[in-house]
Every structure is written in C-alpha cells, then in structure tokens.
Scaffold this active site. Sequence first.
Site, PDB file in Angstrom:
ATOM      1  N   ASN A  31      12.642 -13.471 -10.487  1.00 30.46           N
ATOM      2  CA  ASN A  31      12.393 -14.830 -10.026  1.00 30.46           C
ATOM      3  C   ASN A  31      13.611 -15.253  -9.203  1.00 30.46           C
ATOM      4  O   ASN A  31      14.638 -15.639  -9.752  1.00 30.46           O
ATOM      5  CB  ASN A  31      12.192 -15.734 -11.246  1.00 30.46           C
ATOM      6  CG  ASN A  31      11.862 -17.165 -10.856  1.00 30.46           C
ATOM      7  OD1 ASN A  31      11.947 -17.536  -9.685  1.00 30.46           O
ATOM      8  ND2 ASN A  31      11.503 -17.968 -11.836  1.00 30.46           N
ATOM      9  N   ARG A 113       8.068 -13.342  -8.527  1.00 28.16           N
ATOM     10  CA  ARG A 113       7.474 -14.676  -8.446  1.00 28.16           C
ATOM     11  C   ARG A 113       7.633 -15.161  -7.007  1.00 28.16           C
ATOM     12  O   ARG A 113       8.746 -15.188  -6.472  1.00 28.16           O
ATOM     13  CB  ARG A 113       8.194 -15.632  -9.382  1.00 28.16           C
ATOM     14  CG  ARG A 113       7.693 -17.029  -9.229  1.00 28.16           C
ATOM     15  CD  ARG A 113       8.480 -17.998 -10.068  1.00 28.16           C
ATOM     16  NE  ARG A 113       7.888 -19.320  -9.949  1.00 28.16           N
ATOM     17  CZ  ARG A 113       8.612 -20.435  -9.863  1.00 28.16           C
ATOM     18  NH1 ARG A 113       9.914 -20.393  -9.889  1.00 28.16           N
ATOM     19  NH2 ARG A 113       8.008 -21.589  -9.768  1.00 28.16           N
ATOM     20  N   HIS A 202       3.088 -23.930 -10.290  1.00 30.99           N
ATOM     21  CA  HIS A 202       3.131 -23.546 -11.721  1.00 30.99           C
ATOM     22  C   HIS A 202       1.887 -22.735 -12.097  1.00 30.99           C
ATOM     23  O   HIS A 202       1.471 -22.725 -13.263  1.00 30.99           O
ATOM     24  CB  HIS A 202       3.170 -24.767 -12.664  1.00 30.99           C
ATOM     25  CG  HIS A 202       4.441 -25.564 -12.621  1.00 30.99           C
ATOM     26  ND1 HIS A 202       4.448 -26.919 -12.833  1.00 30.99           N
ATOM     27  CD2 HIS A 202       5.724 -25.219 -12.417  1.00 30.99           C
ATOM     28  CE1 HIS A 202       5.688 -27.371 -12.749  1.00 30.99           C
ATOM     29  NE2 HIS A 202       6.487 -26.342 -12.494  1.00 30.99           N
ATOM     30  N   ARG A 263      11.855 -35.785  -9.907  1.00 28.78           N
ATOM     31  CA  ARG A 263      10.891 -36.068  -8.833  1.00 28.78           C
ATOM     32  C   ARG A 263       9.978 -37.223  -9.217  1.00 28.78           C
ATOM     33  O   ARG A 263       9.574 -37.337 -10.377  1.00 28.78           O
ATOM     34  CB  ARG A 263      10.025 -34.830  -8.556  1.00 28.78           C
ATOM     35  CG  ARG A 263      10.768 -33.741  -7.823  1.00 28.78           C
ATOM     36  CD  ARG A 263       9.870 -32.525  -7.623  1.00 28.78           C
ATOM     37  NE  ARG A 263      10.548 -31.328  -8.089  1.00 28.78           N
ATOM     38  CZ  ARG A 263       9.943 -30.276  -8.612  1.00 28.78           C
ATOM     39  NH1 ARG A 263       8.637 -30.240  -8.742  1.00 28.78           N
ATOM     40  NH2 ARG A 263      10.646 -29.235  -9.004  1.00 28.78           N
ATOM     41  N   GLU A 415       5.790 -17.417 -18.325  1.00 28.91           N
ATOM     42  CA  GLU A 415       5.486 -17.059 -16.941  1.00 28.91           C
ATOM     43  C   GLU A 415       5.888 -15.615 -16.635  1.00 28.91           C
ATOM     44  O   GLU A 415       5.213 -14.923 -15.875  1.00 28.91           O
ATOM     45  CB  GLU A 415       6.168 -18.043 -15.986  1.00 28.91           C
ATOM     46  CG  GLU A 415       5.520 -19.427 -16.070  1.00 28.91           C
ATOM     47  CD  GLU A 415       6.334 -20.534 -15.435  1.00 28.91           C
ATOM     48  OE1 GLU A 415       6.153 -20.772 -14.247  1.00 28.91           O
ATOM     49  OE2 GLU A 415       7.148 -21.160 -16.143  1.00 28.91           O
TER      50      GLU A 415
END
Length: 429
Positions: A31, A113, A202, A263, A415
């Site tokens: 990743n 990823r 995601h 955010r 993940e």
Amino acid sequence: MTPQPDERHDPGTAPTAPVPGPDATRVLVLNSGSSSVKYQLIDMADGSRPAAGIVERIGEDASSLRHVPADGEPRETVRRFTDHGEALSAVAEELAADGLGLDSPRLAAIGHRVVHGGQRFTAPTVVDDEVLAEVERLVPLAPLHNPANVTGIRTARKLNPGLPQVAVFDTAFHTTVPEHAARYAIDVETADTHRVRRYGFHGTSHAYVSRRTAELLGRDPADVNVIVLHLGNGASASAVAGGRCVETSMGLTPLEGLVMGTRSGDLDPAVILHLHRVAGMDMDAVDELLNKRSGLVGLCGDNDMREIRRRIDAGEDDGHDGADARRAQLAFDVYVHRLRKYLGAYVAVLGRVDAVAFTAGVGENSAEVRAAAIAGLEVLGLEICPDRNAERSREARLVSPEYARTAVAVVPTDEELEIAAQTYRLLTG
Ligand code: AMP
C-alpha cells in the site's frame, strides 16, 4: 456516464500471468502512499502472515522502516529513504533477511492497493505497461494517491521483473453502482468530458466486510442486503444488495459523504463559491480547509474519537468550565447526525436490510458511536443490545439483540487480506 466500450476493462484482453505453482501461495500486499509504504506478506494456504511493516516519511531526513517478522523481534531502521525506490529496496532486503525475499518460490505475486481505477477497472488486474499507463491517465482524478501507487508498482516490477503484479482498485467494488446513483445532476456533457461522477472509495473494505457479515449471519452473500459503515479517519457508507454495491457515500473524491477525521463530507457546493468570492480564499486554501481542517478536527480540534469521548466525559471538569466538553459534544453530535441520515437513506435505497455492519477504527471500537447511531431506530428494525455492544473483541460479532429484525454487527475490516485474496484468486482462477 454509460461507459464507452473502449473505456471498460475487457477481461477478454486482460493481461494474464503464469499460474503460480502449488507452493507459491504467498502474496505481498503493498500500500504505497505519498510518503509511506505499508506492506504485509500473507500466505493464502493457511492465512498466516509471515511479515509486515511500514516505511514512513519517505523523502525526509528521518525516514524509518519498521519491519515486523512473525517469528522474531521487530526491526527498526532510521535513515533517509530518498524515494519509494529506496524504500521498497530496503523492504525487499528485510524480507530477504528472513528468507522471504521477492525471489522466493513461495511468493505468487505482489498485490498493490491502487486508489483510483476510474470506470475502466472493475476488477483486480494483472499489471502490464498498458495497465500502468491507464492508471497514470487516472492521476487527475486522484492526484494525491495514484502517482504513489504507480511508483510503487514500477519499483516492485524492477525489483523482480518476473513476478506478477496485480492492481486491486479501491473504486472497483463500487463500479456496480447504477447510473442513477453514480451520476451527479449536472450538465451531462460537462460531467462526461471531465469524468465527473460518483466513484466511491474504501472498496476493498466494503467488499470484505459485506461478505464477512453475510458469513456471520450464516447466509449466502448473494441473498443478503447489508449497509456497511466504514468509520475510520476516512469514513464512508455503502449499500450492498446481494453482494453488489448499489450506493456509496464517497464521490468523485473521498471528500463527499460522512463527517470524517479531518474532511467535511457533504456540504452545499455553494459553500466553496462563497469562500472564494466572499472570504477571498483561493482553490488551494479551500481544498486544504475541506480536506485537512474540517470534519471532527474542524469542529472541535481533535480528530481522534477516543479524545473526543474523553473530553465529553470530563464535562465541567475540563478546566474551561465545560467549553472543551461542549465543543467535543457538538462534534460528536454532528458526526452521529450525518451517520443516521445516511443510515435512513440507505434503508430506503435497499428496501430490505438484513444487517448494518460497523467497521474501521471508530466503527470497531466506539460503542458510543454505534449506540448513538442506532438509538431510536426500532421503527426501521434496528436495535442494539447494550451488553453485547459494550463487549470488547477483535472478532466479528453481533451487537443487536437476538430477536432483532435486522442484525447490527461489528466486523473488523481486513483490507490487506482482501487484496491478497483477490490477487491470489485472479492468478489461480
Ligand atoms: P482507521 O482509519 O480505521 O485506522 O481509524 C482511525 C481512527 O479510529 C482514529 O482516528 C480514532 O478516531 C478511531 N479509534 C481508534 N481506536 C479507537 C477506540 N478505542 N475508540 C474510539 N475510536 C477509536
């Protein structure tokens, strides 16, 4: 936008890789972020994880590599890693020192990823030059992430050109979202020219958690409708019908939707115009405000839900006559209110909901957020059992009462495992 035939990834012409031998059961998951690389080696034969680690602050003087072998002590290297190339070479050396090098016959592939796959990549894909060029073409849609992902893939290819590299896209799971949910109500030509639509992110987490939730219920994922609430520092919701995503809260970028750590999530788009025209902020300043200084941190100064709960619990004893606690409470309330709006909306999108699954840092750990999100929703068949909800565990589990019409579950996301599994499945068929 109805995908043009030449824009969709055509599995018929997808690059293929040699099928790994029976002993090649391991996948290295990479990743690559803008200044970091996280990695995990996962053995798909038995689910073991022989090594993992992270390189941080790439490009800075004090970059560091922390390597954690399953059968040994963690090793830390602090020195300057100038770029991703140096960082990945150092990772390869650490793995080799444990007999797990990139030339190991037990390694089947590297699974990367990749944040943005646009409309084209609807599934994991073996990387060749053409695929890499296409991922680069998507950089304007993910300027912070795709360049690092591309660098990671290029570097890994150089380190072992014979090893299959597979790109697993964060957006792929959401490519099944129907046109009426993916399209923004703006001029079609403008939207299509600039590839403006809802992509969602995601995706590997939503895919993994929705499937695990069906398993937890002892049912076939194809028969189960699930709302997944991925609540980490970034946060997103998805509605998954029979294993296919039909709606998701993040949009063109990961800024839309739920309130997140830093955010804003949803706001009136005219807020941006207002800040520009009236407050004199330029686009970079607005970008920074909405992505880095909004959400929980913008509302109360903290983006960590643990700290927010601590401030609320301190109440009047916070040394500021409760002002800290009140701001924290406001942040918590705004966060939960948005979550409940999405929950209600997704019940309407799905019609029948079998389960709501909480995942990621906040979703897995904050009993308070789960309780507040579900409180008073009995009319929707949603209820929480306080004892089950208070229990701490790293296992997937139900937190609704036995009799509840709709299951409420906590399902730890994984993940890395999902990326490894998708990579391995693609190569072995
Ligand atoms: P993630 O992005 O999934 O790693 O989630 C990170 C976020 O999870 C942190 O910023 C915290 O807000 C939250 N978190 C982690 N542990 C806990 C906890 N024990 N209780 C509440 N929130 C937590």
